[in-house]
Scaffold this motif. Structure first.
Motif, short mmCIF file in Angstrom:
data_model
loop_
_atom_site.label_atom_id
_atom_site.label_comp_id
_atom_site.label_asym_id
_atom_site.label_seq_id
_atom_site.Cartn_x
_atom_site.Cartn_y
_atom_site.Cartn_z
N ASP A 47 0.81 -1.22 0.00
CA ASP A 47 0.00 0.00 0.00
C ASP A 47 0.84 1.27 0.00
O ASP A 47 0.41 2.31 0.49
CB ASP A 47 -0.98 0.02 1.17
N GLY A 48 2.07 1.19 -0.49
CA GLY A 48 2.87 2.38 -0.72
C GLY A 48 3.58 2.98 0.46
O GLY A 48 4.17 4.04 0.34
N GLU A 49 3.56 2.34 1.63
CA GLU A 49 4.24 2.91 2.80
C GLU A 49 5.06 1.83 3.49
O GLU A 49 4.66 0.67 3.53
CB GLU A 49 3.23 3.48 3.79
N ALA A 50 6.20 2.24 4.03
CA ALA A 50 7.04 1.29 4.74
C ALA A 50 7.95 2.00 5.71
O ALA A 50 8.33 3.15 5.51
CB ALA A 50 7.88 0.48 3.75
N GLU A 51 8.30 1.30 6.77
CA GLU A 51 9.36 1.74 7.65
C GLU A 51 10.64 1.09 7.14
O GLU A 51 10.64 -0.07 6.72
CB GLU A 51 9.07 1.31 9.10
N LEU A 52 11.71 1.85 7.16
CA LEU A 52 12.97 1.37 6.62
C LEU A 52 13.42 0.06 7.27
O LEU A 52 13.94 -0.83 6.60
CB LEU A 52 14.05 2.45 6.76
N ARG A 53 13.17 -0.08 8.56
CA ARG A 53 13.56 -1.30 9.28
C ARG A 53 12.85 -2.52 8.69
O ARG A 53 13.47 -3.54 8.41
CB ARG A 53 13.22 -1.13 10.76
N ASP A 54 11.53 -2.42 8.47
CA ASP A 54 10.76 -3.54 7.91
C ASP A 54 11.15 -3.80 6.46
O ASP A 54 11.28 -4.95 6.04
CB ASP A 54 9.26 -3.26 8.00
N LEU A 55 11.32 -2.72 5.71
CA LEU A 55 11.70 -2.84 4.31
C LEU A 55 13.05 -3.55 4.19
O LEU A 55 13.21 -4.48 3.39
CB LEU A 55 11.77 -1.45 3.67
N SER A 56 14.03 -3.13 4.98
CA SER A 56 15.36 -3.73 4.89
C SER A 56 15.36 -5.19 5.34
O SER A 56 16.04 -6.03 4.75
CB SER A 56 16.38 -2.92 5.69
N ARG A 57 14.58 -5.51 6.34
CA ARG A 57 14.49 -6.91 6.79
C ARG A 57 13.87 -7.78 5.70
O ARG A 57 14.37 -8.87 5.41
CB ARG A 57 13.67 -7.02 8.07
N THR A 58 12.82 -7.30 5.06
CA THR A 58 12.16 -8.08 4.01
C THR A 58 13.07 -8.25 2.81
O THR A 58 13.18 -9.35 2.25
CB THR A 58 10.83 -7.41 3.60
N ILE A 59 13.74 -7.19 2.40
CA ILE A 59 14.64 -7.29 1.25
C ILE A 59 15.81 -8.21 1.56
O ILE A 59 16.22 -9.02 0.72
CB ILE A 59 15.10 -5.89 0.78
N ALA A 60 16.34 -8.14 2.76
CA ALA A 60 17.42 -9.06 3.16
C ALA A 60 16.92 -10.51 3.12
O ALA A 60 17.65 -11.41 2.70
CB ALA A 60 17.92 -8.71 4.56
N ALA A 61 15.69 -10.73 3.52
CA ALA A 61 15.12 -12.08 3.46
C ALA A 61 15.01 -12.55 2.01
O ALA A 61 15.37 -13.69 1.69
CB ALA A 61 13.74 -12.09 4.13
N TRP A 62 14.54 -11.67 1.12
CA TRP A 62 14.44 -12.04 -0.30
C TRP A 62 15.82 -12.34 -0.89
O TRP A 62 15.98 -13.29 -1.63
CB TRP A 62 13.78 -10.92 -1.09
N GLU A 63 16.79 -11.53 -0.54
CA GLU A 63 18.14 -11.72 -1.09
C GLU A 63 18.80 -13.00 -0.57
O GLU A 63 19.61 -13.60 -1.28
CB GLU A 63 19.03 -10.53 -0.74
N ASN A 64 18.47 -13.39 0.64
CA ASN A 64 19.11 -14.56 1.25
C ASN A 64 18.21 -15.78 1.26
O ASN A 64 18.53 -16.79 1.90
CB ASN A 64 19.56 -14.21 2.68
N ASP A 65 17.07 -15.68 0.57
CA ASP A 65 16.12 -16.78 0.46
C ASP A 65 15.73 -17.32 1.84
O ASP A 65 15.84 -18.51 2.13
CB ASP A 65 16.69 -17.89 -0.43
N LYS A 66 15.33 -16.39 2.70
CA LYS A 66 14.93 -16.72 4.06
C LYS A 66 13.59 -16.07 4.37
O LYS A 66 13.15 -15.18 3.65
CB LYS A 66 15.95 -16.17 5.07
#
Length: 194
Positions: free
Chosen positions: A44-63
């Motif tokens: 929905d177009g909004e994010a906190e940097l902490r949540d965004l970075s955790r999710t992207i790190a999960a995608w990058e590390n397949d976790k």
């Protein structure tokens, strides 16, 4: 040049109506920026940097996000905060508030969705497909109206139902094909809620 602090205006300038091809390619040339686009479009177009970075790190590390180590998250967090989000903010795709560590999509970000779809060179575009399908439906309807066989022998309701079925199957195929042919489809992260 003033030696005082630079104050950011109360309201950010409106994003450009259309992005140049150069800006689009620059923004989508990096996988982390594409992940930001995917995340914000799903969230929905909004994010906190902490949540965004955790999710992207999960995608990058397949976790899963809860399995991400602090080192993995910090690496993504720092790259987003220092490079990617300011660049996306300057381009008018997001509004990045570094003091609050929040990211908000602009209207321009949703315009990138179309650039994430790829039409291979040996295929027709979906707009061309639907144009041809419409022309086929018009010719079948006219043939039935003027009495051209075999269309004249088929009841109008049956013809309408057949055309509606073809259109519905085409729509399902379009949705499926669109999900498979996005830029970086082999790297497409799971939905934010997964």
């Amino acid at each position: 040049m003033s030696t005082g602090t630079l104050d950011r205006p109360e309201t950010a300038p409106d994003p450009p109506e259309e992005f140049t091809q150069e800006v689009v390619f620059e923004m989508l040339s990096n996988r982390r920026r594409r992940y930001v686009v995917y995340y914000l479009l799903d969230a929905d177009g909004e994010a906190e940097l902490r949540d965004l970075s955790r999710t992207i790190a999960a995608w990058e590390n397949d976790k899963r996000p809860d399995e991400v180590t602090s080192t993995e998250r910090k690496r993504v967090y720092n790259a987003l905060q220092q490079a990617h989000l300011p660049k996306m903010d300057d381009a008018g795709l997001v509004e990045f508030d570094s003091s609050r560590s929040t990211v908000t999509a602009t209207d321009g970000l949703s315009d990138l969705r179309v650039y994430l779809e790829v039409v291979p060179g040996d295929e027709i575009s979906w707009s061309q497909y639907y144009l041809l399908l419409g022309l086929l439906f018009v010719s079948v309807t006219l043939s039935a109206t003027v009495g051209v066989s075999p269309f004249a022998d088929v009841p109008g309701v049956t013809l309408s139902a057949a055309m509606a079925l073809v259109l519905a199957v085409s729509g399902v195929a379009h949705v499926y094909h669109g999900r498979q042919s996005r830029l970086g489809a082999d790297e497409r992260p799971p939905s934010v809620g997964e």
